[in-house]
Design a protein around this motif. Structure first.
Motif, mmCIF file in Angstrom:
data_model
loop_
_atom_site.group_PDB
_atom_site.id
_atom_site.type_symbol
_atom_site.label_atom_id
_atom_site.label_comp_id
_atom_site.label_asym_id
_atom_site.label_seq_id
_atom_site.Cartn_x
_atom_site.Cartn_y
_atom_site.Cartn_z
ATOM 1 N N SER A 195 4.883 -43.902 30.606
ATOM 2 C CA SER A 195 5.532 -44.779 29.635
ATOM 3 C C SER A 195 6.890 -44.189 29.268
ATOM 4 O O SER A 195 6.950 -43.083 28.731
ATOM 5 C CB SER A 195 4.677 -44.928 28.372
ATOM 6 N N PRO A 196 7.997 -44.886 29.550
ATOM 7 C CA PRO A 196 9.316 -44.328 29.252
ATOM 8 C C PRO A 196 9.561 -44.182 27.748
ATOM 9 O O PRO A 196 8.935 -44.863 26.925
ATOM 10 C CB PRO A 196 10.278 -45.358 29.867
ATOM 11 N N ASN A 197 10.475 -43.302 27.415
ATOM 12 C CA ASN A 197 10.894 -43.101 26.034
ATOM 13 C C ASN A 197 11.543 -44.379 25.503
ATOM 14 O O ASN A 197 12.549 -44.839 26.028
ATOM 15 C CB ASN A 197 11.888 -41.933 25.982
ATOM 16 N N THR A 198 10.967 -44.951 24.451
ATOM 17 C CA THR A 198 11.467 -46.234 23.938
ATOM 18 C C THR A 198 12.672 -46.089 23.026
ATOM 19 O O THR A 198 13.252 -47.088 22.610
ATOM 20 C CB THR A 198 10.352 -46.958 23.157
ATOM 21 N N GLU A 199 13.074 -44.839 22.703
ATOM 22 C CA GLU A 199 14.141 -44.627 21.728
ATOM 23 C C GLU A 199 15.529 -44.617 22.355
ATOM 24 O O GLU A 199 16.526 -44.671 21.640
ATOM 25 C CB GLU A 199 13.905 -43.308 20.979
ATOM 26 N N HIS A 200 15.628 -44.507 23.673
ATOM 27 C CA HIS A 200 16.936 -44.418 24.324
ATOM 28 C C HIS A 200 17.280 -45.737 25.000
ATOM 29 O O HIS A 200 16.402 -46.460 25.474
ATOM 30 C CB HIS A 200 16.942 -43.291 25.353
ATOM 31 N N MET A 201 18.571 -46.046 25.057
ATOM 32 C CA MET A 201 19.002 -47.332 25.617
ATOM 33 C C MET A 201 18.626 -47.479 27.088
ATOM 34 O O MET A 201 18.428 -48.594 27.584
ATOM 35 C CB MET A 201 20.513 -47.500 25.441
ATOM 36 N N VAL A 202 18.520 -46.388 27.818
ATOM 37 C CA VAL A 202 18.164 -46.460 29.230
ATOM 38 C C VAL A 202 16.737 -46.947 29.415
ATOM 39 O O VAL A 202 16.431 -47.711 30.335
ATOM 40 C CB VAL A 202 18.349 -45.078 29.900
ATOM 41 N N ILE A 208 12.152 -43.423 43.477
ATOM 42 C CA ILE A 208 13.217 -44.302 43.975
ATOM 43 C C ILE A 208 12.872 -44.914 45.328
ATOM 44 O O ILE A 208 13.598 -45.750 45.843
ATOM 45 C CB ILE A 208 14.547 -43.518 44.074
ATOM 46 N N ARG A 209 11.757 -44.515 45.893
ATOM 47 C CA ARG A 209 11.402 -44.939 47.254
ATOM 48 C C ARG A 209 10.627 -46.246 47.229
ATOM 49 O O ARG A 209 9.595 -46.360 46.574
ATOM 50 C CB ARG A 209 10.566 -43.860 47.942
ATOM 51 N N VAL A 263 6.474 -46.744 34.464
ATOM 52 C CA VAL A 263 7.074 -46.242 35.701
ATOM 53 C C VAL A 263 6.016 -45.525 36.523
ATOM 54 O O VAL A 263 5.253 -44.691 36.005
ATOM 55 C CB VAL A 263 8.245 -45.294 35.382
ATOM 56 N N LEU A 264 5.967 -45.843 37.817
ATOM 57 C CA LEU A 264 4.998 -45.228 38.724
ATOM 58 C C LEU A 264 5.605 -43.981 39.354
ATOM 59 O O LEU A 264 6.713 -44.010 39.885
ATOM 60 C CB LEU A 264 4.588 -46.218 39.816
ATOM 61 N N THR A 265 4.855 -42.877 39.301
ATOM 62 C CA THR A 265 5.280 -41.639 39.951
ATOM 63 C C THR A 265 4.212 -41.221 40.954
ATOM 64 O O THR A 265 3.043 -41.618 40.860
ATOM 65 C CB THR A 265 5.503 -40.512 38.929
ATOM 66 N N ARG A 266 4.615 -40.360 41.912
ATOM 67 C CA ARG A 266 3.683 -39.856 42.923
ATOM 68 C C ARG A 266 3.922 -38.366 43.110
ATOM 69 O O ARG A 266 5.041 -37.957 43.425
ATOM 70 C CB ARG A 266 3.888 -40.586 44.257
ATOM 71 N N GLY A 280 8.142 -50.511 36.544
ATOM 72 C CA GLY A 280 9.531 -50.590 36.073
ATOM 73 C C GLY A 280 10.492 -49.628 36.728
ATOM 74 O O GLY A 280 11.563 -49.348 36.173
ATOM 75 N N ASN A 281 10.157 -49.116 37.926
ATOM 76 C CA ASN A 281 11.006 -48.120 38.583
ATOM 77 C C ASN A 281 12.427 -48.617 38.820
ATOM 78 O O ASN A 281 13.407 -47.902 38.562
ATOM 79 C CB ASN A 281 10.381 -47.704 39.913
ATOM 80 N N LYS A 282 12.546 -49.854 39.326
ATOM 81 C CA LYS A 282 13.873 -50.358 39.683
ATOM 82 C C LYS A 282 14.770 -50.490 38.461
ATOM 83 O O LYS A 282 15.914 -50.013 38.457
ATOM 84 C CB LYS A 282 13.748 -51.712 40.394
ATOM 85 N N GLN A 283 14.260 -51.110 37.407
ATOM 86 C CA GLN A 283 15.084 -51.300 36.215
ATOM 87 C C GLN A 283 15.413 -49.962 35.559
ATOM 88 O O GLN A 283 16.510 -49.773 35.043
ATOM 89 C CB GLN A 283 14.365 -52.210 35.221
ATOM 90 N N PHE A 284 14.478 -49.034 35.590
ATOM 91 C CA PHE A 284 14.735 -47.703 35.040
ATOM 92 C C PHE A 284 15.903 -47.038 35.752
ATOM 93 O O PHE A 284 16.827 -46.499 35.111
ATOM 94 C CB PHE A 284 13.477 -46.838 35.156
ATOM 95 N N LEU A 285 15.892 -47.071 37.074
ATOM 96 C CA LEU A 285 16.954 -46.407 37.838
ATOM 97 C C LEU A 285 18.283 -47.132 37.711
ATOM 98 O O LEU A 285 19.339 -46.490 37.617
ATOM 99 C CB LEU A 285 16.534 -46.291 39.303
ATOM 100 N N VAL A 286 18.269 -48.464 37.703
ATOM 101 C CA VAL A 286 19.514 -49.219 37.519
ATOM 102 C C VAL A 286 20.122 -48.899 36.159
ATOM 103 O O VAL A 286 21.329 -48.646 36.044
ATOM 104 C CB VAL A 286 19.260 -50.728 37.674
ATOM 105 N N ASN A 287 19.293 -48.890 35.121
ATOM 106 C CA ASN A 287 19.794 -48.554 33.788
ATOM 107 C C ASN A 287 20.340 -47.132 33.740
ATOM 108 O O ASN A 287 21.397 -46.874 33.153
ATOM 109 C CB ASN A 287 18.673 -48.688 32.757
ATOM 110 N N LEU A 288 19.612 -46.199 34.350
ATOM 111 C CA LEU A 288 20.007 -44.798 34.307
ATOM 112 C C LEU A 288 21.315 -44.567 35.052
ATOM 113 O O LEU A 288 22.214 -43.877 34.554
ATOM 114 C CB LEU A 288 18.893 -43.936 34.907
ATOM 115 N N ILE A 289 21.457 -45.154 36.221
ATOM 116 C CA ILE A 289 22.692 -44.986 36.995
ATOM 117 C C ILE A 289 23.856 -45.669 36.292
ATOM 118 O O ILE A 289 24.986 -45.154 36.285
ATOM 119 C CB ILE A 289 22.488 -45.516 38.428
#
Length: 566
Positions: free
Chosen positions: A348-355, A467-468, A362-365, A494-503
């Motif tokens: 679960s991503p940190n909800t306090e940051h704009m990213v 990112i894969r 987010v799925l991790t492996r 939410g991997n794609k939106q997380f990375l788009v926001n972060l970049i």
């Protein structure tokens, strides 16, 4: 007073009222203003949104695929979209055109699948909802809660309804409403912008090849010019880029390449590190086991100097994804079931940051843990990704087997909480090469060393798989699946939106992403109190209007004789 004078006075008063009304109407046509009285200013557009809309010189056509018979929640969502687009039209004038359509209207039932396939190819995802008919029966209904934004024949698809399984339907709907302005205006900006910032994916150290990055690169190409290339020990080669991404290296970085990256950062630029702390060969698991070994990249000294350390451990989390495995005994008919796989934490991503605000999970492996270095007090450290409260770290080397599914750890063994898996670092970094001799790294005269950098940003994620995108082999070759889509569970994370926001954040595009911090407070009814006090409020709602009418009638009949007796 004579009747003639009274008539003249009444006429003058009427003319004055008419004149005031006409004046107000004229001013209203000339000067436009709206007052948002909601506490969260939910109907107020950001200054960046207004600026983009006012600069439109050609028409943007928006088609919302949300019409027809909808339930109460989706009707509310539809109204929120309509209100927003009406507000867009105030500032975009005739250059904002929109319509709401039902994609299944006047389409035979047997043709619905073709419509869904056509819209899915555009990028719009269908959703099944429970629909109550007029006769009271409940059926499943397929809807397309999305929109297309078209400018000069180029179209972007938007999926507007967020679906985070960890949240209630009310919370998902509320988060979807919060994200509407960002979704629409970012699409309009991407379509109308002619000059894009440049970002680069680094090659040369075994990073993910194109086929595994195709979906994220396609998504990023809507907002950036995306390049790939090698550093080749060339100082300054990265300077044209707003951000560089290092995604999944498996071989060591040379000191010369490290120097180029270090000096790029010292100049105030940004780096996204997507690094595996441990190497695990998943293909080997299918035939038995895999040995998890530390991923030695020769980057440890750099990250430590900047304020972070990726630990060579594997993280297990009770909040995890599932694998489809054959649980039948040998020799029997295969029986496939979904089984939790603790090495695939769902974070679960940190909800306090704009990213990470309002993001799906987010799925991790085979993710590792991160430590931040307390001594780097001048560096701001913001956690982005952390595990659940039921996790643990496994030191490596270690043996990883699929048979572990049959013997999961006991709940008391998963006692680590909020293990850090992704962190954002911001500030003026100190060069790794501040006190080093660099003559041996380069041919000829060595470049000058910037020892103390300008304010810069970087993000460290202890999982390269984030990112894969998966691929499937077909007769026509490899086909990329959407990033974040898991075939085993048929879920999209939410991997794609997380990375788009972060970049976007690392590249300095923060104006629009700040819209993700907009928060509309969810005011739900207290269902227990509603049930207990239902009869009381029914009586109040029925009786109070009648009492009010009686009081007003008595007051009027009392006052009327008194007024006309004078």
């Amino acid at each position: 007073m004579s009747s003639t004078k009274r008539s003249i006075k009444d006429l003058s008063r009427s003319l004055a009222i008419i004149a005031i009304i006409l004046l107000i109407a004229f001013i209203g046509q000339s000067l436009y203003f709206r007052i948002d009285l909601t506490k969260e200013k939910r109907y107020k557009l950001s200054s960046e949104t207004k600026s983009i809309l006012k600069k439109l010189d050609e028409t943007v056509i928006i088609k919302v695929y949300l019409a027809g018979e909808l339930n109460i929640q989706l009707n509310s969502f539809q109204n929120s979209i309509r209100d927003l687009l009406e507000e867009f039209r105030v500032y975009g004038r005739r250059n904002i055109q929109f319509e709401f359509v039902d994609p299944f209207d006047k389409v035979l039932p047997q043709e619905h699948a073709k419509v869904v396939e056509m819209l899915y190819e555009k990028g719009l995802k269908p959703v099944n909802i429970h629909h109550r008919k007029k006769d009271g029966s409940v059926t499943e209904k397929l809807i397309i809660p999305g929109a297309s934004v078209n400018f000069n024949g180029v179209e972007i698809a938007l999926n507007l309804l967020l679906n985070d399984p960890s949240k209630s339907s009310e919370e998902n709907l509320n988060n979807s409403i919060e994200s509407l302005e960002y979704s629409f205006i970012s699409a309009i900006k991407n379509l109308t912008t002619t000059q894009f910032k440049k970002i680069a994916f680094i090659e040369g150290h075994g990073e993910w090849p194109d086929e595994f990055l195709s979906d994220i690169m396609h998504e990023l190409s809507k907002s950036f010019q995306v390049d790939r290339g090698r550093i080749n020990a060339q100082p300054g080669i990265l300077d044209p880029y707003a951000c560089v991404i290092i995604a999944g290296p498996v071989s060591k970085f040379s000191e010369a390449d490290k120097f180029v990256l270090d000096q790029y950062l010292m100049k105030g630029n940004s780096i996204l590190w997507l690094l595996d702390g441990v190497n695990v060969d998943f293909d080997s698991l299918a035939v038995g086991y895999s040995i998890a070994l530390p991923n030695e990249l020769n980057l440890e000294d750099m990250l430590f100097r900047y304020g972070a350390r990726i630990n060579p451990v594997l993280v297990q989390d009770a909040q995890c994804n599932e694998l489809v495995v054959n649980i039948a005994l040998a020799g029997n008919k295969p029986k496939f079931e979904r089984v939790p796989w603790l090495y695939y934490p769902i974070i679960s991503p940190n909800t306090e940051h704009m990213v990470t605000h309002n993001l799906n999970m987010v799925l991790t492996r085979f993710v590792s843990s991160i430590d931040t270095i307390e001594g780097r007090t001048n560096i701001k450290k913001t956690p982005l990704l952390t595990t659940s409260s039921y996790s643990r770290s496994i030191k490596t080397p270690a043996v990883v087997e699929l048979q572990e599914m049959n013997n999961p750890p006991l709940p008391e063994e998963l006692k680590e909480q909020n293990i850090l898996a992704g962190v954002l670092l911001e500030g003026a970094f100190e060069s790794v090469f501040k006190n080093r001799m660099i003559e041996n790294y380069f041919d000829g005269e060595p470049p000058a060393v910037i020892k103390n950098g300008q304010s810069a940003k970087m993000a460290v994620i202890a999982d390269a798989d984030i990112i894969r995108n998966d691929i499937v082999r077909t007769e026509n070759g490899a086909e990329s699946l959407p990033l974040g889509f898991d075939r085993a569970t048929n879920r999209t994370f939410g991997n794609k939106q997380f990375l788009v926001n972060l970049i976007s954040y690392l590249s300095g595009d923060t104006e629009l992403i700040q819209l993700r911090n907009r928060e509309i407070k969810l005011r739900l009814l207290n269902k227990a109190k509603l049930s207990d006090e239902r009869f009381k409020w029914q009586v109040i709602n029925m009786v109070s209007p009648l009492v009010l009418l009686i009081v007003l009638g008595i007051a009027y009949n009392t006052y009327r004789p008194y007024r006309y007796s004078k």
